[in-house]
Design an enzyme around this catalytic site. Structure first.
Site, PDB file in Angstrom:
ATOM      1  N   ASN A  16       1.103  -1.524  -0.031  1.00  0.00           N
ATOM      2  CA  ASN A  16       0.151  -0.551  -0.158  1.00  0.00           C
ATOM      3  C   ASN A  16       0.699   1.022   0.090  1.00  0.00           C
ATOM      4  O   ASN A  16       0.710   2.514  -0.583  1.00  0.00           O
ATOM      5  CB  ASN A  16      -1.214   0.084   1.159  1.00  0.00           C
ATOM      6  CG  ASN A  16      -1.818  -1.195   0.590  1.00  0.00           C
ATOM      7  OD1 ASN A  16      -2.939  -0.534   0.088  1.00  0.00           O
ATOM      8  ND2 ASN A  16      -2.094  -1.865   1.703  1.00  0.00           N
ATOM      9  N   HIS A 112      -8.632  -0.846   5.516  1.00  0.00           N
ATOM     10  CA  HIS A 112      -8.711  -1.842   6.349  1.00  0.00           C
ATOM     11  C   HIS A 112      -9.189  -3.063   5.413  1.00  0.00           C
ATOM     12  O   HIS A 112     -10.152  -2.822   4.299  1.00  0.00           O
ATOM     13  CB  HIS A 112     -10.281  -1.501   7.182  1.00  0.00           C
ATOM     14  CG  HIS A 112     -10.102  -2.976   7.757  1.00  0.00           C
ATOM     15  ND1 HIS A 112      -9.162  -4.076   8.668  1.00  0.00           N
ATOM     16  CD2 HIS A 112     -11.123  -3.515   7.301  1.00  0.00           C
ATOM     17  CE1 HIS A 112      -9.626  -4.850   9.813  1.00  0.00           C
ATOM     18  NE2 HIS A 112     -10.845  -5.231   8.477  1.00  0.00           N
ATOM     19  N   ALA A 182      -9.008  -3.363  -4.556  1.00  0.00           N
ATOM     20  CA  ALA A 182      -9.357  -2.059  -4.220  1.00  0.00           C
ATOM     21  C   ALA A 182      -8.368  -1.064  -3.157  1.00  0.00           C
ATOM     22  O   ALA A 182      -8.677  -0.209  -3.716  1.00  0.00           O
ATOM     23  CB  ALA A 182     -10.248  -2.867  -2.889  1.00  0.00           C
ATOM     24  N   GLU A 183      -7.878  -2.005  -1.998  1.00  0.00           N
ATOM     25  CA  GLU A 183      -6.559  -1.433  -1.935  1.00  0.00           C
ATOM     26  C   GLU A 183      -5.726  -0.624  -2.108  1.00  0.00           C
ATOM     27  O   GLU A 183      -6.119   0.913  -1.933  1.00  0.00           O
ATOM     28  CB  GLU A 183      -6.326  -1.673  -0.668  1.00  0.00           C
ATOM     29  CG  GLU A 183      -6.597  -2.686   0.199  1.00  0.00           C
ATOM     30  CD  GLU A 183      -5.608  -3.706   1.394  1.00  0.00           C
ATOM     31  OE1 GLU A 183      -5.007  -2.984   1.887  1.00  0.00           O
ATOM     32  OE2 GLU A 183      -5.970  -4.942   1.155  1.00  0.00           O
TER      33      GLU A 183
HETATM   34  C1  GAR Z   1      -2.961  -4.538   3.814  1.00  0.00           C
HETATM   35  O1  GAR Z   1      -3.230  -5.880   3.192  1.00  0.00           O
HETATM   36  C2  GAR Z   1      -3.888  -3.783   4.833  1.00  0.00           C
HETATM   37  O2  GAR Z   1      -5.589  -3.570   4.397  1.00  0.00           O
HETATM   38  C3  GAR Z   1      -4.285  -4.299   6.176  1.00  0.00           C
HETATM   39  O3  GAR Z   1      -2.625  -5.342   6.071  1.00  0.00           O
HETATM   40  C4  GAR Z   1      -2.446  -5.061   4.636  1.00  0.00           C
HETATM   41  C5  GAR Z   1      -0.418  -4.322   4.817  1.00  0.00           C
HETATM   42  O4  GAR Z   1      -0.410  -5.340   3.770  1.00  0.00           O
HETATM   43  N1  GAR Z   1      -4.184  -3.685   7.129  1.00  0.00           N
HETATM   44  C6  GAR Z   1      -5.190  -4.113   8.454  1.00  0.00           C
HETATM   45  O5  GAR Z   1      -5.561  -4.998   8.206  1.00  0.00           O
HETATM   46  C7  GAR Z   1      -5.117  -3.527   9.210  1.00  0.00           C
HETATM   47  N2  GAR Z   1      -6.089  -3.899  10.153  1.00  0.00           N
HETATM   48  P1  GAR Z   1       1.323  -3.689   3.058  1.00  0.00           P
HETATM   49  O6  GAR Z   1       1.844  -3.372   3.730  1.00  0.00           O
HETATM   50  O7  GAR Z   1       1.400  -4.842   1.919  1.00  0.00           O
HETATM   51  O8  GAR Z   1       0.130  -2.924   2.620  1.00  0.00           O
END
Ligand code: GAR
Length: 204
Positions: A16, A112, A182-183
Protein backbone atom coordinates in the site's frame (compact mmCIF):
# COMPACT_ATOMS: atom_id res chain seq x y z
CA UNK A 1 -0.12 25.70 -2.99
CA UNK A 2 1.54 24.33 0.14
CA UNK A 3 1.44 20.56 -0.01
CA UNK A 4 0.13 18.42 2.83
CA UNK A 5 3.06 16.79 4.60
CA UNK A 6 2.36 13.07 4.92
CA UNK A 7 3.80 10.33 7.14
CA UNK A 8 3.02 6.75 6.14
CA UNK A 9 3.07 4.20 8.98
CA UNK A 10 3.94 0.61 8.01
CA UNK A 11 4.79 -2.74 9.59
CA UNK A 12 5.27 -5.22 6.75
CA UNK A 13 5.55 -5.66 3.01
CA UNK A 14 4.39 -2.15 2.19
CA UNK A 15 2.44 -2.74 -1.01
CA UNK A 16 0.00 0.00 0.00
CA UNK A 17 2.95 2.32 0.62
CA UNK A 18 4.13 1.37 -2.87
CA UNK A 19 0.74 2.34 -4.31
CA UNK A 20 1.16 5.76 -2.68
CA UNK A 21 4.72 6.14 -3.96
CA UNK A 22 3.54 5.16 -7.46
CA UNK A 23 0.67 7.67 -7.26
CA UNK A 24 3.19 10.33 -6.32
CA UNK A 25 5.36 9.40 -9.32
CA UNK A 26 2.41 9.62 -11.72
CA UNK A 27 1.10 12.93 -10.35
CA UNK A 28 -1.96 11.45 -8.66
CA UNK A 29 -0.87 12.68 -5.24
CA UNK A 30 -0.40 16.29 -6.27
CA UNK A 31 -1.81 17.80 -3.06
CA UNK A 32 0.48 15.85 -0.75
CA UNK A 33 4.14 15.06 -0.19
CA UNK A 34 5.24 11.80 1.45
CA UNK A 35 8.03 13.05 3.68
CA UNK A 36 8.37 10.23 6.21
CA UNK A 37 7.85 6.47 6.44
CA UNK A 38 7.60 5.22 10.01
CA UNK A 39 7.82 1.49 10.66
CA UNK A 40 6.94 -0.44 13.81
CA UNK A 41 9.41 -3.14 12.71
CA UNK A 42 13.07 -2.79 11.77
CA UNK A 43 12.81 -5.68 9.28
CA UNK A 44 9.76 -4.43 7.35
CA UNK A 45 10.30 -4.60 3.57
CA UNK A 46 8.33 -1.36 3.37
CA UNK A 47 11.48 0.41 4.65
CA UNK A 48 13.38 -0.76 1.57
CA UNK A 49 10.60 0.56 -0.67
CA UNK A 50 10.83 3.96 1.06
CA UNK A 51 14.62 4.06 0.77
CA UNK A 52 14.42 3.20 -2.95
CA UNK A 53 12.02 6.12 -3.40
CA UNK A 54 14.30 8.45 -1.43
CA UNK A 55 11.86 8.96 1.45
CA UNK A 56 13.32 9.33 4.99
CA UNK A 57 12.51 6.45 7.34
CA UNK A 58 12.34 5.91 11.07
CA UNK A 59 11.72 2.78 13.13
CA UNK A 60 9.59 3.03 16.29
CA UNK A 61 9.06 -0.35 17.92
CA UNK A 62 6.76 -0.50 20.92
CA UNK A 63 8.53 -3.64 22.10
CA UNK A 64 12.00 -2.09 21.85
CA UNK A 65 10.87 1.17 23.49
CA UNK A 66 9.28 -0.70 26.40
CA UNK A 67 5.97 1.13 26.88
CA UNK A 68 3.09 2.69 24.95
CA UNK A 69 4.12 6.14 26.27
CA UNK A 70 7.73 5.80 25.12
CA UNK A 71 6.50 4.45 21.76
CA UNK A 72 4.13 7.36 21.18
CA UNK A 73 6.70 9.92 22.41
CA UNK A 74 9.12 8.59 19.77
CA UNK A 75 6.41 8.78 17.11
CA UNK A 76 5.50 12.35 18.13
CA UNK A 77 9.14 13.43 17.96
CA UNK A 78 9.44 12.07 14.41
CA UNK A 79 6.17 13.71 13.36
CA UNK A 80 7.23 17.10 14.76
CA UNK A 81 10.65 16.89 13.13
CA UNK A 82 8.97 16.49 9.73
CA UNK A 83 6.07 18.96 10.27
CA UNK A 84 3.53 16.25 9.51
CA UNK A 85 -0.07 17.21 8.70
CA UNK A 86 -1.53 13.79 7.86
CA UNK A 87 -0.78 10.25 9.02
CA UNK A 88 -1.60 7.29 6.76
CA UNK A 89 -1.73 3.82 8.32
CA UNK A 90 -0.80 1.43 5.51
CA UNK A 91 -0.62 -2.00 7.09
CA UNK A 92 0.48 -0.56 10.47
CA UNK A 93 -0.02 -3.30 13.04
CA UNK A 94 0.61 -1.43 16.32
CA UNK A 95 -2.20 0.02 18.40
CA UNK A 96 -2.35 3.80 18.96
CA UNK A 97 -3.84 5.10 22.23
CA UNK A 98 -6.90 7.30 22.57
CA UNK A 99 -4.72 10.25 23.61
CA UNK A 100 -2.76 9.84 20.37
CA UNK A 101 -5.79 9.54 18.09
CA UNK A 102 -7.51 12.44 19.95
CA UNK A 103 -4.53 14.65 19.06
CA UNK A 104 -5.08 13.92 15.33
CA UNK A 105 -8.85 14.26 14.72
CA UNK A 106 -9.62 13.31 11.08
CA UNK A 107 -5.91 13.52 10.38
CA UNK A 108 -5.19 9.77 10.50
CA UNK A 109 -6.32 7.51 7.64
CA UNK A 110 -6.33 3.71 7.63
CA UNK A 111 -6.92 1.12 4.93
CA UNK A 112 -8.77 -2.00 6.09
CA UNK A 113 -9.09 -5.10 3.89
CA UNK A 114 -12.85 -5.67 4.31
CA UNK A 115 -16.12 -3.78 4.01
CA UNK A 116 -16.49 -2.22 7.48
CA UNK A 117 -18.50 -3.03 9.63
CA UNK A 118 -17.82 -6.62 8.51
CA UNK A 119 -14.65 -8.41 9.62
CA UNK A 120 -13.15 -5.47 11.49
CA UNK A 121 -12.16 -4.37 14.99
CA UNK A 122 -9.91 -6.06 17.53
CA UNK A 123 -8.04 -9.06 16.12
CA UNK A 124 -9.00 -8.47 12.48
CA UNK A 125 -5.83 -7.59 10.60
CA UNK A 126 -3.89 -8.84 7.60
CA UNK A 127 -4.64 -12.38 6.43
CA UNK A 128 -6.94 -13.01 9.42
CA UNK A 129 -9.53 -10.74 7.85
CA UNK A 130 -9.63 -12.83 4.68
CA UNK A 131 -9.62 -16.11 6.66
CA UNK A 132 -12.69 -14.86 8.54
CA UNK A 133 -14.49 -13.78 5.35
CA UNK A 134 -13.88 -17.20 3.75
CA UNK A 135 -14.91 -19.04 6.94
CA UNK A 136 -18.19 -17.09 7.02
CA UNK A 137 -18.83 -17.87 3.38
CA UNK A 138 -19.58 -14.34 2.21
CA UNK A 139 -19.64 -13.84 -1.57
CA UNK A 140 -18.51 -10.23 -1.57
CA UNK A 141 -15.80 -8.52 0.46
CA UNK A 142 -13.68 -5.46 -0.30
CA UNK A 143 -11.68 -2.67 1.28
CA UNK A 144 -12.41 0.46 3.30
CA UNK A 145 -10.46 3.66 3.83
CA UNK A 146 -11.56 5.44 7.00
CA UNK A 147 -10.44 8.02 9.53
CA UNK A 148 -8.94 6.62 12.72
CA UNK A 149 -10.33 7.31 16.17
CA UNK A 150 -10.01 5.46 19.49
CA UNK A 151 -12.28 2.61 18.35
CA UNK A 152 -10.47 0.01 16.21
CA UNK A 153 -11.77 0.49 12.63
CA UNK A 154 -14.46 2.79 14.10
CA UNK A 155 -13.78 6.18 12.49
CA UNK A 156 -15.72 7.88 9.68
CA UNK A 157 -15.67 5.94 6.42
CA UNK A 158 -14.29 7.79 3.38
CA UNK A 159 -14.22 5.22 0.57
CA UNK A 160 -15.21 1.58 0.05
CA UNK A 161 -15.00 -0.81 -2.87
CA UNK A 162 -16.50 -4.29 -3.19
CA UNK A 163 -14.53 -7.29 -4.47
CA UNK A 164 -16.00 -10.69 -5.41
CA UNK A 165 -14.99 -13.88 -3.67
CA UNK A 166 -14.38 -16.72 -6.14
CA UNK A 167 -14.67 -20.49 -5.79
CA UNK A 168 -11.40 -21.98 -4.58
CA UNK A 169 -10.14 -18.73 -3.04
CA UNK A 170 -7.56 -19.07 -0.29
CA UNK A 171 -6.82 -16.27 2.19
CA UNK A 172 -3.76 -15.47 0.08
CA UNK A 173 -5.55 -15.29 -3.30
CA UNK A 174 -8.34 -13.25 -1.76
CA UNK A 175 -5.90 -10.88 -0.06
CA UNK A 176 -4.16 -10.29 -3.39
CA UNK A 177 -7.45 -9.61 -5.25
CA UNK A 178 -8.64 -7.19 -2.55
CA UNK A 179 -5.33 -5.35 -2.74
CA UNK A 180 -5.25 -5.19 -6.56
CA UNK A 181 -8.91 -4.34 -7.11
CA UNK A 182 -9.55 -2.14 -4.08
CA UNK A 183 -6.82 -1.14 -1.61
CA UNK A 184 -4.18 0.06 -4.08
CA UNK A 185 -6.79 2.22 -5.85
CA UNK A 186 -8.72 3.55 -2.86
CA UNK A 187 -5.83 4.51 -0.62
CA UNK A 188 -4.10 6.96 -3.03
CA UNK A 189 -7.51 8.40 -3.94
CA UNK A 190 -8.42 9.01 -0.28
CA UNK A 191 -5.00 10.42 0.55
CA UNK A 192 -5.27 12.88 -2.36
CA UNK A 193 -8.80 13.88 -1.26
CA UNK A 194 -7.81 14.58 2.36
CA UNK A 195 -4.53 16.21 1.30
CA UNK A 196 -6.47 18.67 -0.87
CA UNK A 197 -8.65 19.64 2.10
CA UNK A 198 -5.67 20.12 4.41
CA UNK A 199 -3.65 21.99 1.78
CA UNK A 200 -6.53 24.46 1.31
CA UNK A 201 -6.64 25.05 5.10
CA UNK A 202 -2.90 25.69 5.11
CA UNK A 203 -3.17 28.65 2.71
CA UNK A 204 -5.98 30.31 4.66
C1 GAR B 1 -3.18 -4.70 3.86
O1 GAR B 1 -4.06 -5.66 3.33
C2 GAR B 1 -3.92 -3.78 4.80
O2 GAR B 1 -5.22 -3.47 4.39
C3 GAR B 1 -3.94 -4.62 6.05
O3 GAR B 1 -2.66 -5.21 6.10
C4 GAR B 1 -2.16 -5.37 4.78
C5 GAR B 1 -0.79 -4.73 4.69
O4 GAR B 1 -0.16 -4.99 3.45
N1 GAR B 1 -4.23 -3.81 7.20
C6 GAR B 1 -4.96 -4.24 8.21
O5 GAR B 1 -5.39 -5.38 8.30
C7 GAR B 1 -5.22 -3.20 9.30
N2 GAR B 1 -6.32 -3.61 10.14
P1 GAR B 1 1.00 -4.07 2.89
O6 GAR B 1 2.08 -3.96 3.98
O7 GAR B 1 1.50 -4.83 1.69
O8 GAR B 1 0.43 -2.73 2.53
Amino acid sequence: MLKTQIAVFVSGGGTNLQALLDARATGKLSAGEIVLVLSSRADAYALTRAEKAGVPTVVCSRKALGSQDAFENAINAALSAHNIDLIVLAGFMSILSKSFTDAWPERILNVHPALIPSFCGQGFYGLRVHEAALARGVKVTGATVHFVNEIPDGGRILLQKAVSIEDGDTPETLQRRVMEQAEWLLLPQAVQMVSETIAKEKVQ
